[in-house]
Design a protein around this motif. Structure first.
Motif, PDB file in Angstrom:
ATOM      1  N   MET A  35       1.242  -0.879   0.327  1.00  0.00           N
ATOM      2  CA  MET A  35       0.004   0.184  -0.035  1.00  0.00           C
ATOM      3  C   MET A  35       0.508   1.412   0.366  1.00  0.00           C
ATOM      4  O   MET A  35       0.132   1.946  -0.535  1.00  0.00           O
ATOM      5  N   GLN A  36       1.774   0.879   0.695  1.00  0.00           N
ATOM      6  CA  GLN A  36       3.151   2.615   0.445  1.00  0.00           C
ATOM      7  C   GLN A  36       3.488   2.867  -0.665  1.00  0.00           C
ATOM      8  O   GLN A  36       4.175   3.573  -1.457  1.00  0.00           O
ATOM      9  N   THR A  37       3.435   1.341  -1.561  1.00  0.00           N
ATOM     10  CA  THR A  37       5.005   1.847  -2.809  1.00  0.00           C
ATOM     11  C   THR A  37       3.535   2.310  -4.076  1.00  0.00           C
ATOM     12  O   THR A  37       3.909   2.605  -5.466  1.00  0.00           O
ATOM     13  N   LEU A  38       2.034   1.658  -3.553  1.00  0.00           N
ATOM     14  CA  LEU A  38       1.289   1.673  -4.782  1.00  0.00           C
ATOM     15  C   LEU A  38       1.035   3.058  -4.701  1.00  0.00           C
ATOM     16  O   LEU A  38       1.439   4.228  -4.058  1.00  0.00           O
ATOM     17  N   PRO A  39       0.622   4.027  -6.037  1.00  0.00           N
ATOM     18  CA  PRO A  39      -0.130   4.946  -7.101  1.00  0.00           C
ATOM     19  C   PRO A  39      -0.285   5.497  -6.048  1.00  0.00           C
ATOM     20  O   PRO A  39      -2.000   3.851  -6.061  1.00  0.00           O
ATOM     21  N   LYS A  40      -1.265   6.460  -5.316  1.00  0.00           N
ATOM     22  CA  LYS A  40      -2.412   7.211  -4.361  1.00  0.00           C
ATOM     23  C   LYS A  40      -3.683   7.099  -5.865  1.00  0.00           C
ATOM     24  O   LYS A  40      -4.603   6.634  -5.353  1.00  0.00           O
ATOM     25  N   ILE A  41      -3.066   7.022  -7.314  1.00  0.00           N
ATOM     26  CA  ILE A  41      -4.732   7.290  -7.951  1.00  0.00           C
ATOM     27  C   ILE A  41      -4.498   5.660  -8.823  1.00  0.00           C
ATOM     28  O   ILE A  41      -3.517   4.913  -9.071  1.00  0.00           O
ATOM     29  N   GLY A  42      -5.953   4.919  -8.112  1.00  0.00           N
ATOM     30  CA  GLY A  42      -5.964   3.076  -8.581  1.00  0.00           C
ATOM     31  C   GLY A  42      -7.303   3.321  -9.184  1.00  0.00           C
ATOM     32  O   GLY A  42      -8.603   3.506  -8.433  1.00  0.00           O
ATOM     33  N   PRO A  51     -12.563  -9.535  -8.188  1.00  0.00           N
ATOM     34  CA  PRO A  51     -12.022  -8.683  -8.755  1.00  0.00           C
ATOM     35  C   PRO A  51     -12.035  -9.143 -10.799  1.00  0.00           C
ATOM     36  O   PRO A  51     -11.490 -10.576 -10.704  1.00  0.00           O
ATOM     37  N   ILE A  52     -12.336  -8.290 -11.015  1.00  0.00           N
ATOM     38  CA  ILE A  52     -11.519  -8.802 -12.841  1.00  0.00           C
ATOM     39  C   ILE A  52     -10.246  -8.096 -12.937  1.00  0.00           C
ATOM     40  O   ILE A  52      -9.779  -8.769 -13.670  1.00  0.00           O
ATOM     41  N   ALA A  53     -10.383  -6.695 -12.696  1.00  0.00           N
ATOM     42  CA  ALA A  53      -8.752  -6.162 -13.619  1.00  0.00           C
ATOM     43  C   ALA A  53      -9.298  -4.670 -12.328  1.00  0.00           C
ATOM     44  O   ALA A  53      -9.572  -3.955 -11.464  1.00  0.00           O
ATOM     45  N   ALA A  54      -7.373  -4.641 -12.014  1.00  0.00           N
ATOM     46  CA  ALA A  54      -7.144  -3.549 -11.565  1.00  0.00           C
ATOM     47  C   ALA A  54      -5.246  -2.146 -12.417  1.00  0.00           C
ATOM     48  O   ALA A  54      -5.123  -2.867 -12.680  1.00  0.00           O
ATOM     49  N   GLY A  55      -5.787  -1.029 -11.805  1.00  0.00           N
ATOM     50  CA  GLY A  55      -4.663  -0.239 -12.300  1.00  0.00           C
ATOM     51  C   GLY A  55      -4.397   0.413 -11.450  1.00  0.00           C
ATOM     52  O   GLY A  55      -5.242   1.322 -11.229  1.00  0.00           O
ATOM     53  N   PHE A  56      -3.451   1.490 -11.692  1.00  0.00           N
ATOM     54  CA  PHE A  56      -2.750   2.622 -11.536  1.00  0.00           C
ATOM     55  C   PHE A  56      -2.280   3.386 -12.038  1.00  0.00           C
ATOM     56  O   PHE A  56      -1.755   3.444 -13.518  1.00  0.00           O
ATOM     57  N   LEU A  57      -1.921   4.890 -11.328  1.00  0.00           N
ATOM     58  CA  LEU A  57      -1.067   6.126 -12.928  1.00  0.00           C
ATOM     59  C   LEU A  57      -0.028   6.126 -11.491  1.00  0.00           C
ATOM     60  O   LEU A  57      -1.045   7.129 -10.357  1.00  0.00           O
ATOM     61  N   ARG A  58       0.855   6.448 -12.021  1.00  0.00           N
ATOM     62  CA  ARG A  58       1.997   6.787 -11.199  1.00  0.00           C
ATOM     63  C   ARG A  58       2.658   8.324 -12.009  1.00  0.00           C
ATOM     64  O   ARG A  58       2.875   8.298 -13.203  1.00  0.00           O
ATOM     65  N   ARG A  59       2.557   9.618 -11.266  1.00  0.00           N
ATOM     66  CA  ARG A  59       3.089  10.813 -11.823  1.00  0.00           C
ATOM     67  C   ARG A  59       4.680  10.538 -12.361  1.00  0.00           C
ATOM     68  O   ARG A  59       5.075   9.753 -11.018  1.00  0.00           O
ATOM     69  N   VAL A  60       5.203  11.114 -13.069  1.00  0.00           N
ATOM     70  CA  VAL A  60       6.230  10.311 -13.245  1.00  0.00           C
ATOM     71  C   VAL A  60       7.314  12.144 -13.698  1.00  0.00           C
ATOM     72  O   VAL A  60       6.224  12.859 -14.279  1.00  0.00           O
ATOM     73  N   GLU A  61       8.590  12.202 -13.931  1.00  0.00           N
ATOM     74  CA  GLU A  61       8.640  13.186 -14.796  1.00  0.00           C
ATOM     75  C   GLU A  61       8.125  14.135 -16.173  1.00  0.00           C
ATOM     76  O   GLU A  61       7.668  13.289 -17.223  1.00  0.00           O
ATOM     77  N   GLY A  62       8.412  15.082 -16.835  1.00  0.00           N
ATOM     78  CA  GLY A  62       8.108  15.840 -17.497  1.00  0.00           C
ATOM     79  C   GLY A  62       6.473  15.855 -17.737  1.00  0.00           C
ATOM     80  O   GLY A  62       6.361  15.772 -18.999  1.00  0.00           O
ATOM     81  N   GLY A  63       5.785  16.477 -16.311  1.00  0.00           N
ATOM     82  CA  GLY A  63       4.549  15.883 -16.536  1.00  0.00           C
ATOM     83  C   GLY A  63       3.574  14.680 -17.133  1.00  0.00           C
ATOM     84  O   GLY A  63       2.568  14.652 -17.777  1.00  0.00           O
ATOM     85  N   TYR A  64       4.123  13.696 -17.741  1.00  0.00           N
ATOM     86  CA  TYR A  64       3.826  12.349 -17.501  1.00  0.00           C
ATOM     87  C   TYR A  64       3.222  11.164 -16.661  1.00  0.00           C
ATOM     88  O   TYR A  64       3.506  11.627 -15.515  1.00  0.00           O
TER      89      TYR A  64
END
Length: 134
Positions: A35-42, A51-64
């Motif tokens: 839970m500490q390493t998963l991105p906050k948006i998921g 559960p069928i599927a799950a996914g997360f959005l991790r912010r990285v550099e450059g506005g991506y």
């Protein structure tokens, strides 16, 4: 409406379900998923609380952002898994747009995923990815 896929924000109570899907997929670095390493948006896609599927959005550099820990439940058929993954990815893309990010990155070697991503507007970026496991 019990047989409709629902997409819900990922919360701690879904963590065991995520780990179970990753184990079923024989995910190599499962010990790094906490839970500490998963991105906050998921998001997690559920059908009758399964559960069928799950996914997360991790912010990285450059506005991506990077699509992270995208996984599906191998015990469901491919059509329902693909539909659930599409729905989760749609929610992640919408969040990225709301955050006014420049784009989204995703990493895979699977040809079928590459083809589906291209259908959604992703393009292959010709780069070498370097990494070092610590």
């Amino acid at each position: 409406m019990d047989n409709e896929i629902s997409i819900v924000p990922f919360k701690y109570k879904y963590y065991p379900l995520l780990i179970e899907m990753l184990e079923d997929r024989r995910y190599q670095f499962i010990e790094t998923v906490t839970m500490q390493t998963l991105p906050k948006i998921g998001y997690i896609a559920l059908l009758n609380n399964q559960p069928i599927a799950a996914g997360f959005l991790r912010r990285v550099e450059g506005g991506y952002a990077q699509i992270d820990t995208l996984v599906s439940n191998p015990y469901f058929g491919s059509q329902i898994r693909h539909l659930a993954i599409d729905k989760v990815v749609d929610w992640l893309i919408n969040d990225a747009k709301e955050l006014k990010l420049s784009g989204i990155l995703a990493f895979t070697l699977e040809e079928s995923i590459i083809n589906r991503a291209k259908e959604r507007g992703f393009t292959i970026l010709e780069h070498n990815i370097l990494g070092m496991r610590l």
